[in-house]
Design a protein around this motif. Sequence first.
Motif, mmCIF file in Angstrom:
data_model
loop_
_atom_site.group_PDB
_atom_site.id
_atom_site.type_symbol
_atom_site.label_atom_id
_atom_site.label_comp_id
_atom_site.label_asym_id
_atom_site.label_seq_id
_atom_site.Cartn_x
_atom_site.Cartn_y
_atom_site.Cartn_z
ATOM 1 N N GLY A 44 0.863 -1.178 0.000
ATOM 2 C CA GLY A 44 0.000 0.000 0.000
ATOM 3 C C GLY A 44 0.892 1.217 0.000
ATOM 4 N N LYS A 48 0.741 0.856 6.977
ATOM 5 C CA LYS A 48 1.117 -0.559 6.984
ATOM 6 C C LYS A 48 1.916 -0.930 8.228
ATOM 7 C CE LYS A 48 3.466 -0.049 3.214
ATOM 8 N NZ LYS A 48 3.245 1.396 2.988
ATOM 9 N N SER A 93 13.534 -6.660 5.541
ATOM 10 C CA SER A 93 14.011 -6.407 4.184
ATOM 11 C C SER A 93 15.375 -5.725 4.207
ATOM 12 C CB SER A 93 13.037 -5.484 3.447
ATOM 13 O OG SER A 93 11.804 -6.121 3.244
ATOM 14 N N ARG A 138 18.259 2.764 1.499
ATOM 15 C CA ARG A 138 17.969 4.095 2.048
ATOM 16 C C ARG A 138 18.585 4.255 3.435
ATOM 17 N NH1 ARG A 138 14.606 4.151 6.269
ATOM 18 N NH2 ARG A 138 12.476 3.384 6.223
ATOM 19 N N GLU A 173 12.926 -11.213 -4.280
ATOM 20 C CA GLU A 173 12.508 -10.115 -5.153
ATOM 21 C C GLU A 173 13.196 -8.864 -4.663
ATOM 22 O OE1 GLU A 173 10.588 -7.221 -4.230
ATOM 23 O OE2 GLU A 173 10.791 -7.856 -2.164
ATOM 24 N N VAL A 230 12.101 1.555 -5.310
ATOM 25 C CA VAL A 230 10.893 2.214 -4.807
ATOM 26 C C VAL A 230 11.286 3.634 -4.429
ATOM 27 C CG1 VAL A 230 8.948 2.073 -3.197
ATOM 28 C CG2 VAL A 230 10.208 -0.002 -3.768
ATOM 29 N N HIS A 231 10.520 4.614 -4.930
ATOM 30 C CA HIS A 231 10.910 6.010 -4.753
ATOM 31 C C HIS A 231 12.355 6.143 -5.264
ATOM 32 C CE1 HIS A 231 7.237 5.835 -2.594
ATOM 33 N NE2 HIS A 231 7.734 5.219 -1.555
ATOM 34 N N TYR A 265 14.976 -1.776 -2.529
ATOM 35 C CA TYR A 265 14.491 -2.549 -1.383
ATOM 36 C C TYR A 265 14.354 -4.000 -1.845
ATOM 37 C CZ TYR A 265 12.741 1.928 0.555
ATOM 38 O OH TYR A 265 12.622 3.207 1.031
ATOM 39 N N GLY A 266 14.652 -4.954 -0.992
ATOM 40 C CA GLY A 266 14.503 -6.338 -1.413
ATOM 41 C C GLY A 266 14.280 -7.300 -0.270
ATOM 42 N N ILE A 286 5.937 -5.233 1.591
ATOM 43 C CA ILE A 286 6.745 -4.818 0.433
ATOM 44 C C ILE A 286 5.891 -4.042 -0.571
ATOM 45 C CG2 ILE A 286 8.335 -6.744 0.718
ATOM 46 C CD1 ILE A 286 6.965 -8.201 -1.516
ATOM 47 N N ASP A 287 6.537 -3.412 -1.537
ATOM 48 C CA ASP A 287 5.794 -2.552 -2.466
ATOM 49 C C ASP A 287 5.054 -3.395 -3.507
ATOM 50 O OD1 ASP A 287 7.862 -3.168 -4.415
ATOM 51 O OD2 ASP A 287 7.171 -1.364 -5.440
HETATM 52 P P1 5GP Z 1 9.961 3.017 3.579
HETATM 53 O O1 5GP Z 1 11.123 3.743 2.969
HETATM 54 O O2 5GP Z 1 8.788 3.951 3.857
HETATM 55 O O3 5GP Z 1 10.334 2.158 4.748
HETATM 56 O O4 5GP Z 1 9.416 1.996 2.478
HETATM 57 C C1 5GP Z 1 9.129 2.458 1.194
HETATM 58 C C2 5GP Z 1 8.461 1.359 0.393
HETATM 59 O O5 5GP Z 1 9.347 0.249 0.203
HETATM 60 C C3 5GP Z 1 7.190 0.791 1.023
HETATM 61 O O6 5GP Z 1 6.177 0.742 0.003
HETATM 62 C C4 5GP Z 1 7.610 -0.589 1.444
HETATM 63 O O7 5GP Z 1 6.513 -1.495 1.436
HETATM 64 C C5 5GP Z 1 8.600 -0.947 0.353
HETATM 65 N N1 5GP Z 1 9.463 -2.055 0.736
HETATM 66 C C6 5GP Z 1 10.018 -2.301 1.953
HETATM 67 N N2 5GP Z 1 10.721 -3.440 1.918
HETATM 68 C C7 5GP Z 1 10.611 -3.938 0.657
HETATM 69 C C8 5GP Z 1 11.107 -5.121 0.008
HETATM 70 O O8 5GP Z 1 11.797 -5.949 0.580
HETATM 71 N N3 5GP Z 1 10.789 -5.277 -1.304
HETATM 72 C C9 5GP Z 1 10.025 -4.382 -1.995
HETATM 73 N N4 5GP Z 1 9.746 -4.663 -3.277
HETATM 74 N N5 5GP Z 1 9.530 -3.284 -1.404
HETATM 75 C C10 5GP Z 1 9.813 -3.057 -0.099
#
Ligand code: 5GP
Length: 189
Positions: A13, A19, A38, A42, A73, A77-78, A82-83, A103-104
């Motif tokens: 989301g 989340k 994950s 960043r 995977e 993102v942005h 992220y993985g 995850i995204d």
């Molecule tokens: P934030 O920087 O706010 O922690 O996360 C940014 C976005 O990265 C969120 O949409 C989050 O769900 C996504 N994200 C976090 N961990 C993972 C991951 O392991 N894989 C993917 N594909 N997205 C992730």
Amino acid sequence: MSLSEPKLFVISGPSGAGKGTLVARVRAQMPNLGLTVSATTREPRAGEMDGVNYYFLTDEEFTARVEAGDFVEWAQVHDHRYGTLASEVERNLSTGQSLILEIDVQGALAVKERFPDAVLIFIEPPSLEVLRERLIGRGSETPESLELRLHTAESEMQLRDRYDEIVTNDDLDRATDELISVLHRHERS
Ligand code: 5GP
Ligand code: ADP
């Protein structure tokens, strides 16, 4: 309740939809539910800890782990990568417990291809205006990253119909209860 098989739940989301807040509340009530940590390139936010919130990697470290085939995977993102590490999924599933990947949307669809029984759950904000207020209220964003997250949110929302379940995070208590009942329903099926 004993489970026939551990379930893989994927929660996505828009950033700021709630989340992290919902997952923490659900896990307080369902302590047997695992959560994968994950990896990301960043920077840690205030209070975030390496190995707890994320494994914080440099760009070089992340690339090395991609090349080693360590990820189930990964996605951009942005403005960061992220993985999900395969070792994290295996560690959790080997305990026989269900687990959550937060995850995204790109990652969620990749996980569904690889694990067709995964249950995809989309957390949506009541509106984009509310989403903006929550991101501002969290105090985590610069004006630029706020706009980037809101822009990404619009394209993420367009993929909501690819999910098995959609939970609107309006009232926090109500949304928590709904998410818990969704998880229980799928654990029983
Ligand atoms: P934030 O920087 O706010 O922690 O996360 C940014 C976005 O990265 C969120 O949409 C989050 O769900 C996504 N994200 C976090 N961990 C993972 C991951 O392991 N894989 C993917 N594909 N997205 C992730
Ligand atoms: P995400 O993990 O999706 O990026 P967070 O869980 O960090 O989102 O939530 C974003 C902000 O919104 C946080 O400051 C959180 O306290 C707040 N929040 C989450 N859910 C609700 C809700 N139902 N009502 C009001 N504020 C909320």
